[in-house]
Design an enzyme around this catalytic site. Structure first.
Site, short mmCIF file in Angstrom:
data_model
loop_
_atom_site.label_atom_id
_atom_site.label_comp_id
_atom_site.label_asym_id
_atom_site.label_seq_id
_atom_site.Cartn_x
_atom_site.Cartn_y
_atom_site.Cartn_z
N LYS A 110 -1.27 -6.69 -9.58
CA LYS A 110 -2.30 -6.48 -8.56
C LYS A 110 -1.82 -5.39 -7.61
O LYS A 110 -0.80 -5.55 -6.94
CB LYS A 110 -2.53 -7.76 -7.75
CG LYS A 110 -3.71 -7.60 -6.79
CD LYS A 110 -3.77 -8.66 -5.70
CE LYS A 110 -2.99 -8.27 -4.48
NZ LYS A 110 -3.49 -7.10 -3.75
N PHE A 129 0.80 -1.23 0.00
CA PHE A 129 0.00 0.00 0.00
C PHE A 129 0.83 1.28 0.00
O PHE A 129 0.34 2.35 -0.36
CB PHE A 129 -0.96 0.02 1.21
CG PHE A 129 -0.31 0.44 2.51
CD1 PHE A 129 -0.11 1.80 2.78
CD2 PHE A 129 0.12 -0.48 3.44
CE1 PHE A 129 0.50 2.21 3.97
CE2 PHE A 129 0.73 -0.09 4.62
CZ PHE A 129 0.93 1.26 4.88
N SER A 159 4.87 -7.07 3.45
CA SER A 159 5.40 -7.39 4.78
C SER A 159 6.17 -8.72 4.75
O SER A 159 5.95 -9.56 3.87
CB SER A 159 4.24 -7.48 5.76
OG SER A 159 3.35 -8.48 5.34
N GLU A 215 8.93 -4.24 13.47
CA GLU A 215 8.64 -3.18 12.50
C GLU A 215 7.35 -2.48 12.94
O GLU A 215 6.29 -3.12 13.01
CB GLU A 215 8.46 -3.77 11.09
CG GLU A 215 8.14 -2.69 10.07
CD GLU A 215 7.97 -3.20 8.64
OE1 GLU A 215 7.37 -4.27 8.45
OE2 GLU A 215 8.42 -2.49 7.73
N GLU A 243 -5.13 -3.60 -2.24
CA GLU A 243 -6.57 -3.30 -2.19
C GLU A 243 -6.86 -2.04 -1.38
O GLU A 243 -7.95 -1.48 -1.46
CB GLU A 243 -7.35 -4.51 -1.64
CG GLU A 243 -7.04 -4.91 -0.21
CD GLU A 243 -5.79 -5.78 -0.04
OE1 GLU A 243 -4.91 -5.75 -0.92
OE2 GLU A 243 -5.70 -6.48 0.99
N CYS A 286 9.54 1.51 3.75
CA CYS A 286 10.39 0.36 4.12
C CYS A 286 11.82 0.83 4.38
O CYS A 286 12.63 0.06 4.88
CB CYS A 286 10.35 -0.71 3.06
SG CYS A 286 11.11 -0.18 1.54
P1 NAD Z 1 1.12 -6.68 3.03
O1 NAD Z 1 2.10 -7.78 3.14
O2 NAD Z 1 -0.03 -6.65 3.96
O3 NAD Z 1 0.46 -6.68 1.54
C1 NAD Z 1 1.26 -6.71 0.39
C2 NAD Z 1 0.47 -7.36 -0.74
O4 NAD Z 1 0.20 -8.73 -0.40
C3 NAD Z 1 -0.88 -6.71 -1.00
O5 NAD Z 1 -1.08 -6.65 -2.39
C4 NAD Z 1 -1.88 -7.65 -0.34
O6 NAD Z 1 -3.13 -7.70 -1.01
C5 NAD Z 1 -1.19 -9.00 -0.42
N1 NAD Z 1 -1.47 -9.86 0.74
C6 NAD Z 1 -1.68 -9.46 2.03
N2 NAD Z 1 -1.84 -10.53 2.82
C7 NAD Z 1 -1.73 -11.62 2.04
C8 NAD Z 1 -1.79 -13.02 2.28
N3 NAD Z 1 -2.01 -13.49 3.51
N4 NAD Z 1 -1.62 -13.86 1.25
C9 NAD Z 1 -1.39 -13.39 0.00
N5 NAD Z 1 -1.32 -12.08 -0.29
C10 NAD Z 1 -1.49 -11.20 0.71
O7 NAD Z 1 1.95 -5.33 3.07
P2 NAD Z 1 1.41 -3.82 3.14
O8 NAD Z 1 0.84 -3.58 4.50
O9 NAD Z 1 0.58 -3.51 1.96
O10 NAD Z 1 2.78 -3.00 3.00
C11 NAD Z 1 3.61 -2.66 4.07
C12 NAD Z 1 4.76 -3.63 4.20
O11 NAD Z 1 5.51 -3.67 2.99
C13 NAD Z 1 5.75 -3.21 5.28
O12 NAD Z 1 6.16 -4.36 5.98
C14 NAD Z 1 6.91 -2.62 4.49
O13 NAD Z 1 8.15 -2.66 5.14
C15 NAD Z 1 6.90 -3.48 3.27
N6 NAD Z 1 7.56 -2.84 2.14
C16 NAD Z 1 8.78 -3.32 1.78
C17 NAD Z 1 9.47 -2.71 0.74
C18 NAD Z 1 10.82 -3.22 0.34
O14 NAD Z 1 11.33 -2.80 -0.67
N7 NAD Z 1 11.43 -4.11 1.09
C19 NAD Z 1 8.91 -1.63 0.06
C20 NAD Z 1 7.64 -1.18 0.46
C21 NAD Z 1 6.98 -1.79 1.51
#
Ligand code: NAD
Length: 491
Positions: free
Chosen positions: A176, A152, A229, A385, A179, A284
């Site tokens: 994708k 997000f 994450s 985090e 959401e 991140c």
């Molecule tokens: P998230 O893991 O909740 O969601 C990421 C994606 O995975 C979304 O598209 C979501 O729909 C999907 N998703 C969520 N739960 C899922 C599941 N159980 N099974 C399959 N797909 C699933 O992450 P977020 O809250 O959207 O983003 C924040 C996180 O992203 C933080 O931990 C941040 O550090 C990390 N991040 C990392 C980087 C990097 O380059 N390392 C960059 C940006 C963000």
């Protein structure tokens, strides 16, 4: 496109409604206004998109690379022309300030620019006469259909760590968005449509876990690029491996910054405040732990507390606002609970940003900048985090102890050092276990021509997003050994 509409998927060059009956509201986290409804697409929506991408691949891979990048040149112009509108949409759905959203879109555009070099970047190499009359060469070919899954916090930039490279290398894609923030990519897709990119080359499917799971299990999808994450990154990486896909999965972070006594404290404080509180800490690469060494404890602590207290928090579209809300009410509660946990572990809330009153936006999901002092280096808060505007302060006596603490950490996305000593900087660069290193830099975000190089639990895979790594990720090598015998002559 009106913002209060039900969002559509873009499949095979057509905007179409998802077959699902499940929708989520997209909410502006500052005003709590509903901006639109996003479909949680079904497996059949994904299957249709994969079929379109598979069909498109047969012709797209034959388009010369020099012709494929013409769509990117057009896209760059369209992104520049629509930058203000895209940045406004990012601020409305994601909460960051307009300046931060514009900065995000600049980073997106850089990736388009770099991918315009694909005709050279995806070249192979050759050796003549590896044996008498025999030549050998390596060529790079696209993989086929690839899947991209986004988080997000950067709805405009992160899709561009992958899309331009994937399509310029000759692949076709399913993407994708998160959401929580699907509007920006919807707008970007309308611009991509205007470039005339052939139908099926890039397909947008809105949704959540079901879309991800269908992508992971689909036998036609050859590779997955994921950002999110750590628990989900690990899950996606393991499922992708089990189904024989190439995967690059970027995960969470807990980024430490060491402040040495010889650092320029005024500059360090300004940069650190931007790093810890910029994008409300939802980056991140946000600094989340400041480790002061020796005398830096007193000077840095006083200066950063002052800056945190005076940071202007509000709706990111308003002039002068330096920090917006966090993404959801759940995030706000989770961050506040983690601050409480830190206090229970013995930290002192030097600046406490819980339950703020932001006038005109009383219902928004705000947490003001927070500083926890005397954080236990071995406690939960030093390791977890938080993904909010919370900076933990830890004090240690030597740079060796500080580097040792960093290297004990679970994550390895970014580590930074503030100093005026070249020797200290070199030692840190050499020894710190993180993939992105900053020296007198608060957010060591690699430019598009470098890989975004997380380590440890911040990354699962081998080849990262952006730059040459992206080209390698989105191509497979083929080695050809050739003999063209001239039967009329002796060698
Ligand atoms: P998230 O893991 O909740 O969601 C990421 C994606 O995975 C979304 O598209 C979501 O729909 C999907 N998703 C969520 N739960 C899922 C599941 N159980 N099974 C399959 N797909 C699933 O992450 P977020 O809250 O959207 O983003 C924040 C996180 O992203 C933080 O931990 C941040 O550090 C990390 N991040 C990392 C980087 C990097 O380059 N390392 C960059 C940006 C963000």
């Amino acid at each position: 496109m009106g913002l209060s509409t039900v969002l559509k998927n873009y499949v095979n060059g057509q905007w179409q409604e998802s077959s699902t009956t499940e929708f989520l509201e997209v909410i502006n986290p500052a005003t709590v206004e509903v901006l639109g409804k996003v479909p949680l697409s079904s497996a059949s929506d994904v299957n249709q998109a994969v079929e379109a991408a598979q069909q498109a691949f047969t012709t797209w891979r034959r388009v010369p690379a020099g012709d494929r990048i013409q769509y990117l040149f057009r896209l760059k112009t369209l992104l520049e022309e629509n930058l203000d509108d895209l940045a406004t949409t990012i601020t409305m759905e994601c909460g960051k300030t307009l300046a931060e959203s514009k900065g995000e879109m600049r980073r997106a555009i850089e990736n388009v620019e770099v991918a315009c070099g694909i005709p050279m970047l995806m070249q192979g190499y050759n050796s003549e006469d590896i044996a008498r009359g025999i030549d050998e060469f390596m060529i790079r070919q696209p993989l086929g259909v690839v899947g991209i899954i986004c988080p997000f916090n950067f709805p405009g930039m992160i899709p561009f760590w992958f899309i331009p490279y994937a399509i310029a290398c000759g692949n076709t894609c399913i993407i994708k968005p998160s959401e929580k923030v699907p509007l920006t990519l919807q707008k970007i897709m309308h611009l991509i449509e205007q470039t005339g990119l052939p139908a099926g080359v890039l397909n947008l499917v809105n949704g959540a876990k079901d879309v991800v799971d269908t992508m992971l299990e689909h036998p036609v999808i050859r590779a997955i690029s994921f950002v999110g994450s750590t628990p989900v990154a690990k899950y996606v990486y393991s499922r992708a491996a089990a189904t024989g896909k190439r995967a690059q999965c970027q995960g969470g972070a807990k980024n430490p910054v060491i402040v040495l006594p010889d650092a320029d404290i005024a500059t360090t404080t300004r940069i650190m405040a931007d790093s810890a509180f910029g994008c409300a800490g939802q980056r991140c690469l946000a600094a989340s732990v400041a480790i002061t060494v020796g005398e830096a404890k007193k000077t840095f602590t006083e200066a950063i507390a002052d800056v945190a207290q005076t940071r202007k928090v509000g709706y990111g579209l308003e002039a002068g606002v330096q920090m917006g809300p966090v993404i959801t009410a759940e995030s706000q509660s989770r961050i506040e609970a983690l601050i409480q946990k830190g206090v229970e572990e013995g930290a002192k809330p030097l600046v406490d940003g819980r339950t703020p009153k932001i006038s005109n936006y009383e219902n928004g999901y705000f947490v003001r900048p927070t500083i926890l002092q005397n954080v236990d280096p071995l406690g939960e808060i030093a390791k977890t985090e938080i993904f909010g505007p919370v900076l933990s302060l830890i004090h240690l006596e030597t740079i060796e102890d500080a580097i040792a603490l960093i290297n004990q950490g679970q994550y390895g996305n970014m580590a930074c050092l503030f100093t005026s000593s070249g020797a200290a900087a070199r030692k840190f660069r050499y020894e710190a276990e993180a993939g992105n290193i900053g020296i007198n830099i608060g957010v060591a975000a690699p430019m598009a021509f470098f890989p975004f190089s997380g380590w440890k639990d911040s990354f699962f895979g081998d080849l990262h997003g952006q730059g040459q790594h992206a080209v390698e990720f989105f191509t497979q090598t083929k080695v050809v050994v050739e003999r063209w015998h001239d039967w009329t002559r002796q060698f």
